[in-house]
Design a protein around this motif. Structure first.
Motif, PDB file in Angstrom:
ATOM      1  N   MET A 226       0.842  -1.197   0.000  1.00 13.40           N
ATOM      2  CA  MET A 226       0.000   0.000   0.000  1.00 13.40           C
ATOM      3  C   MET A 226       0.875   1.245   0.000  1.00 13.40           C
ATOM      4  SD  MET A 226      -2.776   1.264   2.845  1.00 13.40           S
ATOM      5  CE  MET A 226      -4.000   0.101   2.292  1.00 13.40           C
ATOM      6  N   GLU A 227       0.376   2.269  -0.697  1.00 13.71           N
ATOM      7  CA  GLU A 227       1.079   3.549  -0.740  1.00 13.71           C
ATOM      8  C   GLU A 227       0.120   4.656  -0.315  1.00 13.71           C
ATOM      9  OE1 GLU A 227       3.828   4.684  -4.060  1.00 13.71           O
ATOM     10  OE2 GLU A 227       2.335   6.258  -4.348  1.00 13.71           O
ATOM     11  N   ILE A 228       0.639   5.580   0.486  1.00 16.39           N
ATOM     12  CA  ILE A 228      -0.136   6.751   0.916  1.00 16.39           C
ATOM     13  C   ILE A 228       0.652   7.994   0.531  1.00 16.39           C
ATOM     14  CG2 ILE A 228      -1.159   7.998   2.851  1.00 16.39           C
ATOM     15  CD1 ILE A 228      -1.331   5.341   4.343  1.00 16.39           C
ATOM     16  N   SER A 229       0.004   8.905  -0.195  1.00 14.42           N
ATOM     17  CA  SER A 229       0.687  10.119  -0.643  1.00 14.42           C
ATOM     18  C   SER A 229      -0.231  11.325  -0.461  1.00 14.42           C
ATOM     19  CB  SER A 229       1.106   9.997  -2.112  1.00 14.42           C
ATOM     20  OG  SER A 229      -0.029   9.837  -2.942  1.00 14.42           O
ATOM     21  N   PHE A 230       0.368  12.522  -0.530  1.00 21.82           N
ATOM     22  CA  PHE A 230      -0.414  13.744  -0.454  1.00 21.82           C
ATOM     23  C   PHE A 230       0.011  14.684  -1.573  1.00 21.82           C
ATOM     24  CE2 PHE A 230       3.343  15.492   1.536  1.00 21.82           C
ATOM     25  CZ  PHE A 230       3.306  16.853   1.226  1.00 21.82           C
ATOM     26  N   GLN A 231      -0.880  15.652  -1.825  1.00 24.69           N
ATOM     27  CA  GLN A 231      -0.607  16.643  -2.859  1.00 24.69           C
ATOM     28  C   GLN A 231      -1.304  17.947  -2.453  1.00 24.69           C
ATOM     29  OE1 GLN A 231      -1.852  15.254  -6.694  1.00 24.69           O
ATOM     30  NE2 GLN A 231      -1.117  17.052  -7.815  1.00 24.69           N
ATOM     31  N   HIS A 232      -0.563  19.061  -2.429  1.00 20.43           N
ATOM     32  CA  HIS A 232      -1.202  20.370  -2.213  1.00 20.43           C
ATOM     33  C   HIS A 232      -2.042  20.723  -3.438  1.00 20.43           C
ATOM     34  CE1 HIS A 232       1.179  20.935   1.353  1.00 20.43           C
ATOM     35  NE2 HIS A 232       2.333  21.020   0.690  1.00 20.43           N
ATOM     36  N   THR A 233      -3.210  21.271  -3.224  1.00 25.48           N
ATOM     37  CA  THR A 233      -4.078  21.598  -4.363  1.00 25.48           C
ATOM     38  C   THR A 233      -4.291  23.091  -4.564  1.00 25.48           C
ATOM     39  OG1 THR A 233      -6.068  21.377  -3.003  1.00 25.48           O
ATOM     40  CG2 THR A 233      -5.306  19.396  -4.153  1.00 25.48           C
ATOM     41  N   ASN A 234      -3.915  23.929  -3.607  1.00 26.39           N
ATOM     42  CA  ASN A 234      -3.991  25.391  -3.825  1.00 26.39           C
ATOM     43  C   ASN A 234      -2.929  26.140  -3.018  1.00 26.39           C
ATOM     44  OD1 ASN A 234      -5.133  24.956  -1.300  1.00 26.39           O
ATOM     45  ND2 ASN A 234      -6.791  26.449  -1.576  1.00 26.39           N
ATOM     46  N   PRO A 235      -1.647  25.775  -3.165  1.00 21.60           N
ATOM     47  CA  PRO A 235      -0.602  26.421  -2.358  1.00 21.60           C
ATOM     48  C   PRO A 235      -0.438  27.903  -2.652  1.00 21.60           C
ATOM     49  CG  PRO A 235       0.375  25.075  -4.083  1.00 21.60           C
ATOM     50  CD  PRO A 235      -1.090  24.770  -4.085  1.00 21.60           C
ATOM     51  N   SER A 236      -0.796  28.359  -3.833  1.00 22.92           N
ATOM     52  CA  SER A 236      -0.631  29.775  -4.152  1.00 22.92           C
ATOM     53  C   SER A 236      -1.823  30.612  -3.705  1.00 22.92           C
ATOM     54  CB  SER A 236      -0.434  29.950  -5.667  1.00 22.92           C
ATOM     55  OG  SER A 236      -1.553  29.446  -6.381  1.00 22.92           O
TER      56      SER A 236
ATOM     57  N   TYR B 229      -0.715  -7.209   4.557  1.00 23.90           N
ATOM     58  CA  TYR B 229       0.644  -7.291   3.998  1.00 23.90           C
ATOM     59  C   TYR B 229       1.727  -6.851   4.983  1.00 23.90           C
ATOM     60  CZ  TYR B 229      -1.795  -7.893  -0.436  1.00 23.90           C
ATOM     61  OH  TYR B 229      -2.601  -8.369  -1.443  1.00 23.90           O
ATOM     62  N   ASN B 230       1.405  -5.884   5.862  1.00 21.58           N
ATOM     63  CA  ASN B 230       2.464  -5.340   6.718  1.00 21.58           C
ATOM     64  C   ASN B 230       2.089  -5.280   8.193  1.00 21.58           C
ATOM     65  OD1 ASN B 230       4.563  -4.405   4.687  1.00 21.58           O
ATOM     66  ND2 ASN B 230       2.710  -3.414   3.883  1.00 21.58           N
ATOM     67  N   GLU B 231       0.916  -5.871   8.548  1.00 25.26           N
ATOM     68  CA  GLU B 231       0.468  -5.938   9.938  1.00 25.26           C
ATOM     69  C   GLU B 231       0.434  -4.542  10.582  1.00 25.26           C
ATOM     70  OE1 GLU B 231       2.906  -8.736  11.985  1.00 25.26           O
ATOM     71  OE2 GLU B 231       2.042 -10.454  10.931  1.00 25.26           O
ATOM     72  N   GLU B 232      -0.023  -3.580   9.791  1.00 27.64           N
ATOM     73  CA  GLU B 232      -0.107  -2.214  10.294  1.00 27.64           C
ATOM     74  C   GLU B 232      -1.463  -1.602   9.948  1.00 27.64           C
ATOM     75  OE1 GLU B 232       3.383   0.580  10.588  1.00 27.64           O
ATOM     76  OE2 GLU B 232       3.925  -0.523   8.776  1.00 27.64           O
ATOM     77  N   THR B 233      -1.903  -0.694  10.790  1.00 30.49           N
ATOM     78  CA  THR B 233      -2.952   0.244  10.413  1.00 30.49           C
ATOM     79  C   THR B 233      -2.339   1.640  10.513  1.00 30.49           C
ATOM     80  OG1 THR B 233      -3.782   0.339  12.682  1.00 30.49           O
ATOM     81  CG2 THR B 233      -4.907  -1.163  11.166  1.00 30.49           C
ATOM     82  N   ILE B 234      -2.521   2.418   9.475  1.00 29.27           N
ATOM     83  CA  ILE B 234      -1.929   3.762   9.441  1.00 29.27           C
ATOM     84  C   ILE B 234      -3.016   4.763   9.783  1.00 29.27           C
ATOM     85  CG2 ILE B 234      -0.831   5.503   7.982  1.00 29.27           C
ATOM     86  CD1 ILE B 234      -0.634   1.837   7.053  1.00 29.27           C
TER      87      ILE B 234
ATOM     88  N   ASP C 241       5.103   3.666   2.115  1.00 26.69           N
ATOM     89  CA  ASP C 241       5.229   2.792   0.934  1.00 26.69           C
ATOM     90  C   ASP C 241       5.480   1.361   1.387  1.00 26.69           C
ATOM     91  OD1 ASP C 241       5.567   1.674  -1.536  1.00 26.69           O
ATOM     92  OD2 ASP C 241       7.478   2.640  -1.964  1.00 26.69           O
ATOM     93  N   ASP C 242       4.378   0.582   1.445  1.00 26.49           N
ATOM     94  CA  ASP C 242       4.465  -0.867   1.684  1.00 26.49           C
ATOM     95  C   ASP C 242       5.288  -1.206   2.930  1.00 26.49           C
ATOM     96  OD1 ASP C 242       3.589  -3.378   1.009  1.00 26.49           O
ATOM     97  OD2 ASP C 242       5.279  -3.791  -0.335  1.00 26.49           O
ATOM     98  N   GLY C 243       4.930  -0.554   4.057  1.00 25.53           N
ATOM     99  CA  GLY C 243       5.578  -0.873   5.325  1.00 25.53           C
ATOM    100  C   GLY C 243       6.700   0.048   5.736  1.00 25.53           C
TER     101      GLY C 243
END
Length: 616
Positions: A1-11, A150-155, A390-392
């Motif tokens: 599993m992958e978790i990512s972020f993205q700014h959508t209105n930084p200006s 897959y990684n025995e985690e909850t984020i 990213d995957d653990g």
């Protein structure tokens, strides 16, 4: 599993974030957290990509400004928000739409989904709204993301939105239920160093002028108006006073929708005439923050040229400051955010692995982050996609060296200890209550002891014994009530009332004035002692003291003047000419009364039949 972020209105307002969660074997889930100014999905979504949900933290325009346009072009995308915001959002948007183009209101109402406990967004992704302080109904969102297979985690991901750890208008401040640990903190880092002292100063000004009998109008945004009415109503109740608070327009609608019932506060969603909501010794709260539109423009137009009125602006944005008019004007900036110290204490308490700064300029974020050496922090202002998990493994910002990233991981692990996975079913996870609590004004940042010390000892302007309830729930004086009694009883009741009430009025009036004079003299003495020794300054204080002495002497003689029950009488000759009646008196007879007979003064004449028995 992958978790990512993205700014959508930084200006723009830099408050909106795209959170993307990609299972190992599956399509990504994309959640937009807040839809502030200039947020356009075309800028951060590919041709074949779409949103799976929008989460709105609170009903301030810098967080919902793009909501209508986004939902209008994103069919079947749910809009999640907390109960309070869900209750008022439609009327908030409808009102704002009158002054700016915000897009499709129908798209918002059809997508709106109010949530107050753990809610499943998709397979393996759940969210819990948490009360966030800041403004009535505001929420933070706590995500639980399942990577147990897959990684025995909850984020856990916490998106705070604007927040305070202080309660606001009965709603709790932001607090994380035990024993939940935060892995990723997406935090709005706006801070306000002077909120609490400025709030207390503003309410002190409002109370001081209102208790002295002024007509007081407060300009504030709708939700700030609800908050201030809540504080003032409970503060006046603590002071055991009876000063009405009229909450007008959009603020009144929010007050009603959110289920408030605060002492002294009456909501007026609409009013036909300003007399319904303006009065001496009353507080009227309306919006917006400047008298350029809406109810506040109409109300300010009434009091603008009244020297006995007060206009108070409570600003959370940057309105035009009112400096015109004859009425007294006051301006206070009261953006409800944590102090820098409170913000850093909250981060330190949660100790996440990642901190993403939001709603703050890059240089300010870097200044705050300079003391954070035990976690990854992101104070960037680009619109690129950044991987957090990213995957653990916990991905570091690409501008960090491998050795620097490993050092931060070690510090974080050493200081955070063992993190417990949230691996229970959502119905068994810790949750929170959205019930409004009791009025703990001190916890909300108000200097209650100071306000009680200043106003509690001062006598009310009108004695409660002089008030009689009217049929419509209002108040009228005893003397006025007498006038409504049958004629055969009026004279007797009036005579009895005058005998009982008049001495009481004299004593209370004299006591009130004496107390205030003593307070003024004490303040003058303190100022003289603390001020510079310049002769001009001390001369002015001496002049003030002399005038106060003269006023006090007059007040001491007041009971003697008020106690005159027998009017002075003079005799004269009646002269009639058709319907004209003249009374001729000897000028010497009115010489002693001359100082009472001002031009156009109202006097009372008592006519008595002449005694002719002596002549007979």
């Amino acid at each position: 599993m992958e978790i990512s972020f993205q700014h959508t209105n930084p200006s723009a307002s830099h408050d909106s974030t795209l959170l993307t969660i990609t299972p190992r074997d599956g399509d990504p889930y994309r959640y937009l957290i807040d839809a502030g100014q200039s947020v356009s999905p075309n800028a951060f979504l590919g041709t074949d990509e779409s949103l799976d949900g929008v989460l709105l933290t609170h009903a301030h325009s810098d967080h919902y400004a793009s909501l209508g346009q986004i939902l209008d072009t994103s069919a079947d995308v749910p809009l999640y928000t907390a109960p309070g915001t869900a209750t008022i959002l439609e009327q908030v948007y409808a009102e704002a739409e009158q002054y700016q183009n915000l897009g499709n209101l129908e798209a918002i109402t059809s997508a709106l989904t109010g949530i107050e406990t753990w809610t499943s967004l998709s397979d393996g992704i759940d969210v819990l709204p948490l009360p966030a302080g800041h403004t009535p109904g505001a929420a933070a969102f706590l995500f639980r993301i399942d990577d147990l297979e897959y990684n025995e985690e909850t984020i856990t991901v916490l998106a705070t939105g604007d927040f305070t750890t202080r309660p606001v208008a009965g709603y709790p401040g932001l607090s994380i239920p035990d024993p939940i640990d935060i892995d990723i903190l997406i935090a709005n880092a706006s801070t306000a160093e002077s909120f609490q002292p400025t709030l207390s100063e503003a309410l002190e000004t409002i109370l001081e002028r209102t208790l002295s009998g002024a007509t007081t109008v407060v300009a504030a945004s709708a939700l700030t108006g609800v908050h201030v009415a809540y504080l003032l109503g409970h503060m006046i109740d603590r002071l055991d006073r009876a000063h009405p608070i009229h909450l007008v327009g959009q603020a009144a609608k929010h007050y009603i929708a959110l289920g408030y019932d605060v002492p002294s506060v009456t909501p007026h969603s609409h009013f036909d005439h300003t007399d319904e909501v303006l009065a001496s010794g009353a507080i009227t709260i309306a919006g917006p923050e400047a008298p350029s539109q809406g109810s506040i423009r109409r109300l300010f137009g009434v009091i603008e040229d009244d020297p006995g009125a007060v206009f108070v602006q409570l600003a959370t944005s940057s309105p035009d400051i009112v400096e015109r008019g004859v009425c007294a004007t006051h301006y206070f900036e009261v953006p409800n955010h944590p102090t820098e110290e409170e913000f850093l204490a909250f981060v330190d308490e949660q100790l996440p692995r990642h901190l993403v700064f939001k709603h703050i300029q890059t240089d300010q974020a870097k200044s705050l982050a300079s003391s954070l050496e035990n976690l990854f922090h992101w104070e960037n202002d680009d619109m690129n996609t950044h991987c957090l998990y990213d995957d653990g493994s916990w991905s570091a910002p690409r501008w960090l060296s491998d050795s620097g990233a490993n050092l931060i991981r070690q510090r974080n692990y050493r200081e955070s200890g063992m993190r417990i996975p949230l691996d229970k079913p959502i119905e068994k996870l810790p949750a929170v209550s959205w019930e409004k609590g009791t009025a703990e004004l001190e916890d909300e940042g108000l200097a209650v002891d100071h306000l009680l010390g200043k106003f509690e000892s001062a006598e009310p302007q009108h004695s409660p014994q002089q008030d009689v309830a009217t049929s419509d729930g209002g108040q009228t004086s005893t003397v006025d009530a007498i006038q409504d009694q049958p004629d055969q009883q009026a004279d007797a009741v009036k005579e009895e009332t005058n005998e009982k009430v008049q001495p009481q009025i004299d004593r209370e009036f004299q006591s009130t004035v004496n107390d205030r004079l003593e307070a003024l003299e004490s303040s003058v003495s303190d100022l003289v002692a603390e001020s510079a020794t310049a002769d001009t300054v001390e001369t002015r204080f001496d002049t003030i003291e002399t005038r106060l002495d003269a006023i006090e002497t007059t007040v001491e003689r007041l009971p003697e003047q008020l106690a005159r029950d027998d009017p002075s009488t003079v005799t004269g000759t009646v002269m009639r000419q058709n319907d004209l009646i003249l009374l001729r008196v000897d000028p010497d007879a009115v010489e002693d009364l001359d100082h009472l007979l001002e031009h156009e003064a109202q006097v009372e004449l008592s006519v008595q039949e002449p005694d002719t028995s002596a002549n007979e």
